[in-house]
Design an enzyme around this catalytic site. Structure first.
Site, PDB file in Angstrom:
ATOM      1  N   ASP A 104      11.505-104.262   0.218  1.00  0.00           N
ATOM      2  CA  ASP A 104      10.075-104.524   0.035  1.00  0.00           C
ATOM      3  C   ASP A 104       9.502-103.589  -1.038  1.00  0.00           C
ATOM      4  O   ASP A 104      10.053-102.510  -1.290  1.00  0.00           O
ATOM      5  CB  ASP A 104       9.311-104.256   1.343  1.00  0.00           C
ATOM      6  CG  ASP A 104       9.709-105.223   2.438  1.00  0.00           C
ATOM      7  OD1 ASP A 104      10.275-106.276   2.122  1.00  0.00           O
ATOM      8  OD2 ASP A 104       9.453-104.902   3.619  1.00  0.00           O
TER       9      ASP A 104
HETATM   10  N1  URA Z   1      13.349-104.464   6.434  1.00  0.00           N
HETATM   11  C1  URA Z   1      12.068-104.435   6.016  1.00  0.00           C
HETATM   12  O1  URA Z   1      11.145-104.695   6.788  1.00  0.00           O
HETATM   13  N2  URA Z   1      11.828-104.091   4.740  1.00  0.00           N
HETATM   14  C2  URA Z   1      12.805-103.781   3.863  1.00  0.00           C
HETATM   15  O2  URA Z   1      12.517-103.447   2.698  1.00  0.00           O
HETATM   16  C3  URA Z   1      14.138-103.819   4.299  1.00  0.00           C
HETATM   17  C4  URA Z   1      14.388-104.168   5.607  1.00  0.00           C
END
Ligand code: URA
Length: 238
Positions: A104
């Site tokens: 993310d």
């Molecule tokens: N899970 C999430 O919620 N975000 C990420 O970036 C990776 C795994």
């Protein structure tokens, strides 16, 4: 397969044909111990090519470990945001790079960038279960019941039943380690959301058997050796 020397050099070094031409005309390129100035000479991987005294290693593909900072998106191009590929592409002008897996925008840590589509497909294939490890900072404490739920498979708010994941506490009651064996959108945030726990920080530390090089500062990257690439595969469950 025989290819033109200038194409071979520009692909292997990631430099333009124009820059390759300059190298050739300077007389600093040797093929099998003889100086070659012409770009149209045909070569293959068996020829020993030396540029400025350094042996050229032909790399069909590259594999890059990036320590992603916050605020960068895991994409190749984006109209509004800087992407993980933007951070590395100046060093690889001739390669069609893309991230093999996403973090993310607010997450940090290990992102793998490559131009090897087959490899990316392999390590992302749900069937192969390449594991990913994260250090996660939470806004509440976990308990034994949550650890057990992660282990037996969390059911997300939308009804999706996830595979078994590992949740490990650390000395700090708000910091945990999570090991996933699948990749669902916002998976960790949604998993903790089921227990009404918010995620403040999420940092990926490992893909398969390969750990993020902690000497890489946020935004820095390095090219992986073949041995390091093989470590990614080392925990594949087939
Ligand atoms: N899970 C999430 O919620 N975000 C990420 O970036 C990776 C795994």
């Amino acid at each position: 397969m025989l290819i033109r020397l200038d194409k071979y050099i520009s692909d292997a070094e990631g430099i333009s044909r124009q820059d390759t031409k300059k190298l050739l005309s300077k007389g600093v390129v040797m093929v099998d111990n003889a100086v070659v100035k012409k770009g149209d000479v045909k070569v293959n991987e068996k020829n020993v090519i030396v540029i400025n005294g350094k042996k050229l290693e032909y790399k069909k593909f590259v594999y890059i470990m990036l320590n992603k900072p916050k605020g960068i998106v895991s994409a190749t191009d984006d109209k509004n945001d800087v992407t993980v590929v933007d951070l590395v592409k100046n060093d690889y002008p001739k390669r069609n790079l893309f991230p093999a897996g996403r973090l993310d925008k607010t997450s940090t840590g290990f992102v793998l960038i490559t131009d090897d589509g087959e490899f990316a497909h392999d390590i992302l294939a749900p069937k192969k279960h390449v594991s990913k490890e994260y250090i996660v900072t939470l806004d509440k404490e976990i308990n034994e019941e949550i650890i057990q739920s992660f282990n037996s498979g969390v059911t997300l708010a939308d009804g999706t039943l996830l595979k078994s994941a590992t949740l490990i506490s650390t000395k700090d009651k708000y910091i945990v380690k999570v090991i996933l064996r699948q990749g669902v959108y916002h998976q960790i945030k949604r998993m903790f959301g089921v227990f009404d726990i918010g995620v403040n920080e999420l940092h990926r530390t490992k893909i398969g058997g390969l750990e993020l090089d902690e000497s890489l500062k946020a935004g820095n990257f390095k090219e992986l050796s073949q041995e390091e690439v093989m470590k990614i595969y080392s925990d594949i469950n087939i």
